[in-house]
Design a protein around this motif. Sequence first.
Motif, PDB file in Angstrom:
ATOM      1  N   ALA A   1       0.824  -1.205   0.000  1.00 36.06           N
ATOM      2  CA  ALA A   1       0.000   0.000   0.000  1.00 36.06           C
ATOM      3  C   ALA A   1       0.860   1.258   0.000  1.00 36.06           C
ATOM      4  O   ALA A   1       0.560   2.238  -0.710  1.00 36.06           O
ATOM      5  CB  ALA A   1      -0.934   0.004   1.209  1.00 36.06           C
ATOM      6  N   GLU A   2       1.939   1.245   0.775  1.00 36.65           N
ATOM      7  CA  GLU A   2       2.842   2.402   0.800  1.00 36.65           C
ATOM      8  C   GLU A   2       3.510   2.609  -0.547  1.00 36.65           C
ATOM      9  O   GLU A   2       3.671   3.749  -1.015  1.00 36.65           O
ATOM     10  CB  GLU A   2       3.887   2.212   1.897  1.00 36.65           C
ATOM     11  CG  GLU A   2       3.333   2.316   3.303  1.00 36.65           C
ATOM     12  CD  GLU A   2       4.349   1.970   4.356  1.00 36.65           C
ATOM     13  OE1 GLU A   2       4.462   2.737   5.336  1.00 36.65           O
ATOM     14  OE2 GLU A   2       5.041   0.930   4.229  1.00 36.65           O
ATOM     15  N   TYR A   3       3.893   1.516  -1.173  1.00 36.72           N
ATOM     16  CA  TYR A   3       4.509   1.626  -2.497  1.00 36.72           C
ATOM     17  C   TYR A   3       3.505   2.165  -3.519  1.00 36.72           C
ATOM     18  O   TYR A   3       3.821   3.059  -4.320  1.00 36.72           O
ATOM     19  CB  TYR A   3       5.044   0.270  -2.954  1.00 36.72           C
ATOM     20  CG  TYR A   3       6.542   0.156  -2.858  1.00 36.72           C
ATOM     21  CD1 TYR A   3       7.367   0.975  -3.603  1.00 36.72           C
ATOM     22  CD2 TYR A   3       7.140  -0.788  -2.028  1.00 36.72           C
ATOM     23  CE1 TYR A   3       8.752   0.870  -3.531  1.00 36.72           C
ATOM     24  CE2 TYR A   3       8.521  -0.893  -1.944  1.00 36.72           C
ATOM     25  CZ  TYR A   3       9.324  -0.062  -2.701  1.00 36.72           C
ATOM     26  OH  TYR A   3      10.681  -0.159  -2.625  1.00 36.72           O
ATOM     27  N   ILE A   4       2.293   1.650  -3.519  1.00 36.21           N
ATOM     28  CA  ILE A   4       1.285   2.106  -4.479  1.00 36.21           C
ATOM     29  C   ILE A   4       1.015   3.593  -4.302  1.00 36.21           C
ATOM     30  O   ILE A   4       0.914   4.350  -5.285  1.00 36.21           O
ATOM     31  CB  ILE A   4      -0.003   1.271  -4.336  1.00 36.21           C
ATOM     32  CG1 ILE A   4       0.247  -0.169  -4.831  1.00 36.21           C
ATOM     33  CG2 ILE A   4      -1.145   1.904  -5.134  1.00 36.21           C
ATOM     34  CD1 ILE A   4      -0.914  -1.113  -4.588  1.00 36.21           C
ATOM     35  N   ASP A   5       0.928   4.050  -3.071  1.00 40.73           N
ATOM     36  CA  ASP A   5       0.733   5.474  -2.808  1.00 40.73           C
ATOM     37  C   ASP A   5       1.899   6.297  -3.364  1.00 40.73           C
ATOM     38  O   ASP A   5       1.694   7.382  -3.933  1.00 40.73           O
ATOM     39  CB  ASP A   5       0.596   5.730  -1.306  1.00 40.73           C
ATOM     40  CG  ASP A   5      -0.754   5.280  -0.758  1.00 40.73           C
ATOM     41  OD1 ASP A   5      -1.678   5.041  -1.570  1.00 40.73           O
ATOM     42  OD2 ASP A   5      -0.869   5.143   0.481  1.00 40.73           O
ATOM     43  N   ALA A   6       3.121   5.774  -3.196  1.00 41.05           N
ATOM     44  CA  ALA A   6       4.301   6.514  -3.643  1.00 41.05           C
ATOM     45  C   ALA A   6       4.374   6.619  -5.167  1.00 41.05           C
ATOM     46  O   ALA A   6       5.003   7.542  -5.697  1.00 41.05           O
ATOM     47  CB  ALA A   6       5.563   5.840  -3.107  1.00 41.05           C
ATOM     48  N   PHE A   7       3.724   5.690  -5.861  1.00 39.00           N
ATOM     49  CA  PHE A   7       3.741   5.702  -7.330  1.00 39.00           C
ATOM     50  C   PHE A   7       2.572   6.495  -7.929  1.00 39.00           C
ATOM     51  O   PHE A   7       2.453   6.577  -9.143  1.00 39.00           O
ATOM     52  CB  PHE A   7       3.685   4.263  -7.865  1.00 39.00           C
ATOM     53  CG  PHE A   7       5.024   3.619  -8.024  1.00 39.00           C
ATOM     54  CD1 PHE A   7       5.767   3.795  -9.180  1.00 39.00           C
ATOM     55  CD2 PHE A   7       5.542   2.819  -7.016  1.00 39.00           C
ATOM     56  CE1 PHE A   7       7.006   3.199  -9.333  1.00 39.00           C
ATOM     57  CE2 PHE A   7       6.772   2.208  -7.153  1.00 39.00           C
ATOM     58  CZ  PHE A   7       7.517   2.398  -8.316  1.00 39.00           C
ATOM     59  N   GLU A   8       1.759   7.080  -7.092  1.00 41.68           N
ATOM     60  CA  GLU A   8       0.527   7.707  -7.584  1.00 41.68           C
ATOM     61  C   GLU A   8       0.791   8.772  -8.645  1.00 41.68           C
ATOM     62  O   GLU A   8       0.042   8.900  -9.619  1.00 41.68           O
ATOM     63  CB  GLU A   8      -0.243   8.314  -6.405  1.00 41.68           C
ATOM     64  CG  GLU A   8      -1.603   8.869  -6.800  1.00 41.68           C
ATOM     65  CD  GLU A   8      -2.404   9.315  -5.599  1.00 41.68           C
ATOM     66  OE1 GLU A   8      -3.435   9.976  -5.806  1.00 41.68           O
ATOM     67  OE2 GLU A   8      -1.992   8.999  -4.455  1.00 41.68           O
ATOM     68  N   ASP A   9       1.880   9.550  -8.499  1.00 44.11           N
ATOM     69  CA  ASP A   9       2.170  10.634  -9.433  1.00 44.11           C
ATOM     70  C   ASP A   9       3.318  10.308 -10.378  1.00 44.11           C
ATOM     71  O   ASP A   9       3.865  11.201 -11.036  1.00 44.11           O
ATOM     72  CB  ASP A   9       2.499  11.911  -8.650  1.00 44.11           C
ATOM     73  CG  ASP A   9       1.316  12.411  -7.823  1.00 44.11           C
ATOM     74  OD1 ASP A   9       0.174  12.289  -8.307  1.00 44.11           O
ATOM     75  OD2 ASP A   9       1.545  12.896  -6.701  1.00 44.11           O
ATOM     76  N   VAL A  10       3.701   9.041 -10.472  1.00 45.81           N
ATOM     77  CA  VAL A  10       4.797   8.635 -11.349  1.00 45.81           C
ATOM     78  C   VAL A  10       4.233   8.202 -12.700  1.00 45.81           C
ATOM     79  O   VAL A  10       3.271   7.430 -12.761  1.00 45.81           O
ATOM     80  CB  VAL A  10       5.606   7.481 -10.714  1.00 45.81           C
ATOM     81  CG1 VAL A  10       6.709   7.006 -11.659  1.00 45.81           C
ATOM     82  CG2 VAL A  10       6.210   7.924  -9.382  1.00 45.81           C
TER      83      VAL A  10
END
Length: 428
Positions: free
Chosen positions: A49-58
Amino acid sequence: MHSTRRTRSGALMAAASLLAVTGCLAERPPDDGIPGGGGPGVPAGASKAEYIDAFEDVAPIHLTTQIPSSPGDLNTLHLVEYAEALHEWSGGTITLDIAWGNAVADPDDAPLALSDGRLDLDMVYPVYEPSRYPANGAALAATGFLGQQDPVAGSLQAAGGYLEVLMDDTEFMTETEEEGYKLLLPWAPASSSGLLCNRPLTGLDDLRGAQVRVGGSAFARQAEALGMTPVSMPYSEIYQGLQRGTLDCVLQSRWAAVSLGLVPLAPNYTVHADTGFARLHYGVGFGLAQWEELPLVAQQLVYDRLDVYIGEMYEQAIWGGMALAAEQEPGTGGEVAELAPDAREALEEINAQLREEARAESGVDAALTEEVEAALDRWRGIVVDELGYAEVAEDEFPDWYEQQGAQVDTDPFVDRLVAEVLDRHRPE
């Protein structure tokens, strides 16, 4: 493996899923689809979940890799699972396209394909070019037989020990960057090598004059010490060499022979649990320019999910491949045998010479042998005494593996490897 870092629902499901997601190698997207390097990252041990959040604007990232085998082969499932993990943990941002049958570049050309951008990720074999890679190709090959040779505990011991030493050594980790690629892993999952021959060959009288395909200079020295005639040829030609009788043997691991279809032609496997042939070590490389273009969070995910690559490689390709080889051998009259005492003595003598020469290799830390031996001793204690992995001989492995339900859980080992080695070198 059963960890929460993976969501495997079976080998066939995984293979089918990857075909649906990536298919064959796609055209590389425009460079403007990959944002520049830098940006925020996530801490070690970050959740999905933390990784998915971090990729939100990539922006979407399309990576390419290849593998020698065909879809569904045991030696593809680790890459299938790795690709799926990257896709899922990035929230669909990263897609790793797979070219089957090494459709992009031959193994010898993989470094060039990484450096010129045709591939982003691939297996690399510095051992094939020892003059170009004095550390990863020459010195490492000359120590690649250290440690125990048994297929379960010995293979895991080697991974832990070699990775611990090599990833702490700048010489090994940066040597390939002059060729345009970086090493994510300088020592990828492997097992001990042995002699796969078209007839039983165990003693010096049997081995003398036999033509054997070798994968590097250390292999050649060991073969010559046994009175054999080493032959260098691409692995794509090994099958025909055995079929035509220009080869009597191949010096490599049994599981790799399965993917190449060699077992019916060379079903007799000779090895020794305490005296090893050089392991055909290889690395996992990533194109340097492409790596530097990735945002930090993408670098971290590509690196962190190597836990999937490593665990699946042992579970599916290596141990699954060994079991499959054992199933194929009896139908062709093959057997597993130990080196005879005279051959073992000759192998021990050349191994001692190789150890001494490794200390003298130019540009390589003279303490390499001692450091590797100490690390291997420590990881033997971790693997066997602390984690409880079995010390099972090669000829006993098929029955033992069947008793385990054809499943060996690598999670405890991989978790320990991540905590003690990999996390210390993750991108930050």
